[in-house]
Design an enzyme around this catalytic site. Structure first.
Site, PDB file in Angstrom:
ATOM      1  N   GLU A 149      -9.968  -8.000   3.838  1.00 14.55           N
ATOM      2  CA  GLU A 149     -10.687  -6.976   3.842  1.00 14.55           C
ATOM      3  C   GLU A 149     -11.912  -6.815   2.858  1.00 14.55           C
ATOM      4  OE1 GLU A 149      -8.502  -3.260   3.354  1.00 14.55           O
ATOM      5  OE2 GLU A 149     -10.380  -1.944   3.405  1.00 14.55           O
TER       6      GLU A 149
ATOM      7  N   HIS B 170     -14.593   0.593   4.248  1.00  9.41           N
ATOM      8  CA  HIS B 170     -13.130  -0.199   4.367  1.00  9.41           C
ATOM      9  C   HIS B 170     -13.173  -0.844   5.734  1.00  9.41           C
ATOM     10  CE1 HIS B 170     -11.451   0.902   0.446  1.00  9.41           C
ATOM     11  NE2 HIS B 170     -12.336   1.821   0.329  1.00  9.41           N
TER      12      HIS B 170
ATOM     13  N   GLU C  76     -13.702   3.855   7.618  1.00  8.71           N
ATOM     14  CA  GLU C  76     -12.605   2.887   7.923  1.00  8.71           C
ATOM     15  C   GLU C  76     -13.473   2.487   9.367  1.00  8.71           C
ATOM     16  OE1 GLU C  76     -10.184   1.680   6.512  1.00  8.71           O
ATOM     17  OE2 GLU C  76      -9.243   2.986   5.334  1.00  8.71           O
TER      18      GLU C  76
ATOM     19  N   HIS D 111     -12.025  -2.680  -2.185  1.00  6.47           N
ATOM     20  CA  HIS D 111     -11.477  -3.416  -2.621  1.00  6.47           C
ATOM     21  C   HIS D 111     -11.924  -4.540  -3.491  1.00  6.47           C
ATOM     22  CE1 HIS D 111      -8.085  -1.604  -0.360  1.00  6.47           C
ATOM     23  NE2 HIS D 111      -9.221  -1.692   0.563  1.00  6.47           N
TER      24      HIS D 111
HETATM   25 ZN   LIG Z   1      -9.380  -0.275   2.381  1.00  9.73          ZN
END
Ligand SMILES: [Zn+2]
Length: 241
Positions: A86, A140, A202, A71
């Site tokens: 995030e 992430h 993640e 992002h």
């Molecule tokens: Zn993400």
């Protein structure tokens, strides 16, 4: 008188000649000694400059690792329990991973972004593809509607990336201390677009209060970054055999 003076002159000339010869000999020996010293110095310095190059030239190549902070900019990513986004977590952690990789002679790290800017998924993958990177690691923080859902998961897409994903996940899951949600295959765009080894981490759920508190702490980020680097290192060292 004259004969005596001539003899004295001859003696003086002889002494003069001898001293010149002695002087020349001294000059020559000083020159010879100094040239051996400088010669030695040349070889020593040549050796010292050659040896690191030698190490670099050995089969242990420098692996190009692209660290992708998920992002950024107009794309904030998940919103955490605390209201943090995030995009700032991924940048903070990615920067730490990048800096640790920089300290490892076997790696040449690259980043898809170093500040809060928007980079589209194609460009992220192209950075790695253009470099012909050895690995692409996308970082992430997870999100879910149910705040009870927590844990670490690692994604890969191509079968070639599975072992790499497993090695990194093993270190990562242990270091985060979060629930181990395993290694999963998923066609994330950024993984599908990558030509080489590519994984997506993640780290934890920003929507889970406990995961988020840990993820936002400096200490947890350092532990996590070290684990990611050690996983990457393990994979490439094992592959070198
Ligand atoms: Zn993400």
């Amino acid at each position: 008188m004259k004969r005596i003076r001539r003899k004295q002159l001859q003696r003086r000339q002889t002494i003069f000649m001898i001293s010149i010869v002695v002087f020349m000999g001294m000059v020559w020996s000083i020159y010879a000694v100094s040239s051996t010293i400088s010669g030695n110095q040349i070889t020593t310095s040549a050796e010292s400059t050659v040896s690191p190059n030698k190490n670099m030239a050995t089969p242990n190549k420098r692996y190009k690792i692209v660290i992708d902070a998920g992002h950024g900019g107009k794309d904030p990513g998940a919103e955490g329990v605390s209201g943090n986004h995030e995009r700032s977590y991924t940048l903070a952690l990615s920067t730490k991973v990048y800096e640790l990789l920089q300290q490892e002679p076997m790696f040449e790290p690259h980043s898809t972004r170093t500040d809060d800017t928007f980079v589209n998924l194609e460009d992220r993958a192209h950075i790695a593809n253009d470099l012909d990177a050895d690995a692409f690691v996308s970082i992430h923080g997870n999100t879910f509607s149910d705040p009870d859902v927590s844990g670490t998961e690692t994604y890969y897409y191509t079968d070639e990336s599975l072992l790499f994903a497993s090695k990194v996940h093993e270190q990562l899951a242990e270091a985060t201390g979060f629930k181990d949600r395993g290694v999963k295959k998923e066609g994330w765009e950024v993984l599908k677009l990558s030509n080489n080894l590519a994984i997506l981490l993640e780290i934890g759920f920003l929507t889970n209060p406990s995961d988020e508190t840990n993820m936002l702490s400096e200490m947890h980020q350092n532990q996590t970054a070290e684990a990611i680097v050690s996983g990457i290192k393990k994979y490439f060292l094992d592959r070198e055999g």
